[in-house]
Design a protein around this motif. Structure first.
Motif, PDB file in Angstrom:
ATOM      1  N   ILE A 382       0.837  -1.190   0.000  1.00 30.76           N
ATOM      2  CA  ILE A 382       0.000   0.000   0.000  1.00 30.76           C
ATOM      3  C   ILE A 382       0.879   1.249   0.000  1.00 30.76           C
ATOM      4  N   SER A 384       1.590   3.766   2.060  1.00 36.29           N
ATOM      5  CA  SER A 384       2.510   4.054   3.158  1.00 36.29           C
ATOM      6  C   SER A 384       3.695   3.101   3.153  1.00 36.29           C
ATOM      7  N   GLN A 418      -2.446   6.657  -4.967  1.00 35.97           N
ATOM      8  CA  GLN A 418      -3.796   7.211  -4.842  1.00 35.97           C
ATOM      9  C   GLN A 418      -4.468   7.336  -6.194  1.00 35.97           C
ATOM     10  N   TRP A 423      -8.329   5.919  -1.804  1.00 32.64           N
ATOM     11  CA  TRP A 423      -8.030   6.044  -0.384  1.00 32.64           C
ATOM     12  C   TRP A 423      -7.966   4.707   0.344  1.00 32.64           C
ATOM     13  N   TYR A 424      -8.622   3.680  -0.174  1.00 32.01           N
ATOM     14  CA  TYR A 424      -8.780   2.424   0.554  1.00 32.01           C
ATOM     15  C   TYR A 424      -7.565   1.532   0.371  1.00 32.01           C
ATOM     16  N   SER A 425      -7.000   1.061   1.463  1.00 32.03           N
ATOM     17  CA  SER A 425      -5.773   0.247   1.408  1.00 32.03           C
ATOM     18  C   SER A 425      -6.031  -1.185   0.978  1.00 32.03           C
ATOM     19  N   ASN A 427      -7.278  -3.352   3.072  1.00 32.58           N
ATOM     20  CA  ASN A 427      -7.433  -4.069   4.330  1.00 32.58           C
ATOM     21  C   ASN A 427      -8.822  -3.780   4.902  1.00 32.58           C
ATOM     22  N   SER A 429      -9.955  -3.653   7.748  1.00 29.78           N
ATOM     23  CA  SER A 429      -9.950  -2.782   8.929  1.00 29.78           C
ATOM     24  C   SER A 429      -9.991  -1.308   8.555  1.00 29.78           C
ATOM     25  N   ASP A 430      -9.549  -0.989   7.333  1.00 33.84           N
ATOM     26  CA  ASP A 430      -9.511   0.402   6.879  1.00 33.84           C
ATOM     27  C   ASP A 430     -10.774   0.813   6.130  1.00 33.84           C
ATOM     28  N   LEU A 431     -11.684  -0.122   5.936  1.00 30.99           N
ATOM     29  CA  LEU A 431     -12.863   0.165   5.118  1.00 30.99           C
ATOM     30  C   LEU A 431     -13.838   1.100   5.841  1.00 30.99           C
ATOM     31  N   ASN A 432     -14.032   0.860   7.127  1.00 35.36           N
ATOM     32  CA  ASN A 432     -14.960   1.690   7.901  1.00 35.36           C
ATOM     33  C   ASN A 432     -14.327   1.978   9.260  1.00 35.36           C
ATOM     34  N   ASN A 433     -13.063   2.424   9.223  1.00 33.05           N
ATOM     35  CA  ASN A 433     -12.322   2.637  10.462  1.00 33.05           C
ATOM     36  C   ASN A 433     -12.846   3.851  11.217  1.00 33.05           C
TER      37      ASN A 433
END
Length: 651
Positions: A382, A384, A418, A423-425, A427, A429-433
């Motif tokens: 991803i 980062s 990007q 924006w979505y990695s 994962n 966990s990042d979908l609706n963090n």
């Protein structure tokens, strides 16, 4: 319809000063900065020779004021501490300091026979080409005051000449805003002065920061270090130039539009060939070849730094791949002939072989960033992660013109990611963090509470782990924005990261963050409203799109309104529909509107500029209403107003 303001990227005002004094560089920062002397080619001084080549004259003091006596540009703030013989202070990255020493060189310079530049009068260079009857000006700076000062200076040194033509290289404000300082619009309308730009220029010049202007303008305070003092612990260099001027930005519409690459025109007797490069550094941009001089104007498609694929203030992501392809096209078109290349920032370069090698490095810098980001992306990494992994090859890494004084490989690689992936990695966990504040409360709780986090982070700060300290202390501050210890330690970490940054905007972002943590969010001194010229060049459709993003859904809920608008001076009619809490517009008029407005575009401009209130305009007949006036009043009441000074480093 309340006063419409548009925050433009360059319209930052006074520098102010820290209420809380900055702290010195730590030993870890000193060591990090000193290490660069061993890894970068500081013995290569060719840029200093180029930056001084062709020097003709300079003014002893470059402090420019407007008609009210307010300073809009002050190079002296920098010259008082950035000198050619001074070693980089402990609090400044030596590579950025080197760039500042080059950018602070000011004066009138000869590029080649008949081509001159005035540098150090704004973020941008202003270029003067001798035409048959007068000056052909490339990119007249940000402000009319700085552009006028530059024209007065060259005329005093080389003899009085009128301006016969202006070329806007692209649609960013630092390349057209000063036009009224050197040109009378009456002469343009009379055909005495030609103004040249590329396809879509006016639309992009006006629109870039309209829709998201408030947020972009606030973030521009960080990117350009607007409120930082000019000293070794504050604002030092913006990467492309020292900083931005703050005078009146103006705009006169082009009279000649460049539509395609290879288009030729005689401009005041000088043959020019244009390369059209849409979607590179700007949505619309042109390079210019002057065959008689073997001189190539590169606009901002190649400067003496890595540029931004995505600016830190926010914008649409640029296309690194097409950008590199345009640079390759430049080489193919004129690489065999070019003797000198010059551009709207930094200093020129001479010599065909050196120029072509420079172009190849610029081309491959963007191509490498694109290709290797996509390669790693396709391996599942991803943004980062990629920004930690990607490194330039030695040829690019060790070249001064590809260093990250403005853009950086780290954030440009994330921008490429990007552009393709969003924006979505990936994962879950990042979908609706959780948003920052809610997550921070849990993080701090899980880490043993605020006192425990601060204790551990203080130890990490002493070890020079500033990136990690910034990460964990951000959680403390968002969990408890009243934590003075937390804000101070976070500010300390930001400050050291700023001192180490090679990129001018990165330095500004970190130091502005430290400033606001220590002193609170400012309330004044930030951005100018859009200039009258910008407002007057907004087409009605653009205004309606802007009004649509201001609709407050709770106030529009259940309303179903139809509003006809007739612009008598434009002979254009529109209908606005408010339904489903959405504003739509069309040029197909409704037969049964709830209310109709008849007015001139000028009247609407005056309302937007705050020169007259809506109520006054209606009362004196500038705006005529027919039908249910309450409908229009309700519509105006649905429009949100934006607080410019929203929090960034605190919740």
């Amino acid at each position: 319809m309340k006063h419409l303001t548009i925050s433009l990227m360059a319209m930052v005002i006074s520098t102010g000063s820290f209420a809380t004094e900055s702290k010195p560089a730590t030993q870890a920062t000193i060591e990090a900065n000193q290490s660069l002397y061993k890894t970068l080619p500081f013995d290569d001084v060719k840029d200093f020779e180029r930056a001084q080549k062709g020097f003709i004259a300079k003014q002893d003091v470059v402090t420019i004021t407007n008609d009210q006596g307010n300073v809009v540009w002050d190079l002296e703030e920098y010259k008082k501490f950035i000198t050619q013989d001074a070693k980089a202070p402990d609090s400044v990255n030596p590579s950025l300091w080197r760039n500042a020493q080059l950018n602070v060189m000011n004066g009138l310079f000869k590029v080649t026979d008949g081509i001159y530049q005035v540098r150090g009068y704004d973020l941008t260079n202003i270029t003067f080409v001798e035409g048959k009857t007068g000056w052909i000006v490339f990119d007249p700076l940000i402000s009319q005051e700085t552009a006028k000062a530059a024209l007065d200076f060259i005329n005093a040194e080389l003899g009085e000449r009128p301006v016969s033509a202006v070329i806007y290289s692209h649609s960013h404000i630092d390349h057209f805003g000063g036009v009224r300082g050197i040109v009378d619009e009456a002469d343009v309308k009379a055909g005495k002065v030609q103004i040249i730009a590329s396809h879509g220029f006016t639309e992009h010049a006006v629109s870039e920061n309209v829709i998201a202007g408030n947020a972009m303008g606030r973030r521009a305070i960080y990117m350009y270090g607007a409120l930082l003092p000019r000293n070794a612990q504050g604002g030092v260099n913006g990467g492309l130039g020292q900083t931005t001027s703050t005078g009146l930005a103006t705009l006169i519409r082009p009279t000649l539009i460049i539509e395609k690459t290879g288009e030729e025109h005689s401009v005041d007797g000088v043959k020019m060939v244009f390369q059209y490069t849409p979607g590179s550094e700007a949505p619309t941009e042109i390079n210019t070849w002057i065959p008689e001089k073997k001189a190539l104007w590169m606009a901002e498609n190649s400067t003496n730094t890595m540029h931004n694929i995505l600016t830190l203030r926010g914008a649409q992501v640029r296309d690194a791949l097409i950008w590199s392809s345009y640079l390759n096209e430049t080489i193919e078109m004129w690489g065999d002939e070019v003797d000198v290349k010059f551009q709207s920032h930094h200093w020129p370069m001479w010599g065909q072989e050196e120029i072509v090698e420079y172009f190849k490095l610029q081309r491959d810098m963007y191509k490498y960033t694109h290709d290797q980001t996509v390669r790693l992306m396709n391996q599942g990494y991803i943004g980062s992660e990629i920004s930690e992994m990607i490194e330039f090859p030695t040829e690019i890494e060790q070249n001064w013109s590809t260093r990250g004084y403005y853009g950086t490989l780290r954030h440009n690689s994330r921008a490429v990611y990007q552009r393709y992936m969003g924006w979505y990695s990936g994962n879950p966990s990042d979908l609706n963090n959780l948003p920052p504040t809610e997550a921070a409360i849990k993080y701090v709780q899980y880490m043993g509470g605020e006192a425990s986090v601060i204790k551990q982070a203080t130890a990490d700060f002493s070890s020079g782990e500033y990136r990690w300290v910034a990460e964990v202390m951000k959680q403390v501050v968002f969990a408890n924005p009243k934590s003075e210890q937390g804000k101070e330690l976070l500010a300390d970490a930001y400050e050291q990261l700023g001192y180490q940054a090679e990129s001018g905007p990165w330095r500004s972002v970190y130091l502005q963050g430290a400033f606001e943590l220590r002193n609170g969010t400012p309330s004044t001194g930030g951005t100018n409203t859009a200039s009258p010229d910008i407002i007057k060049n907004m087409p009605p459709e653009m205004l309606f799109d802007y009004l649509a993003v201001r609709i407050i859904p709770e106030k529009a809920a259940g309303k179903n309104y139809t509003i006809n608008i007739n612009f008598t001076d434009l002979d254009e009619q529109y209908t606005l529909y408010i339904e489903n809490s959405v504003l739509n517009h069309t040029s197909v008029l409704s037969d049964e509107p709830d209310v109709s407005l008849t007015l001139t575009k000028e009247a609407l401009d005056n309302v937007q500029l705050g020169e007259i209130t809506l109520e006054q305009a209606i009362a004196d007949g500038q705006i005529k209403l027919k039908g249910d006036q309450k409908v229009f009043g309700d519509f105006v009441g649905m429009l949100d107003t934006f607080n410019f000074w929203f929090n960034i480093v605190t919740p």
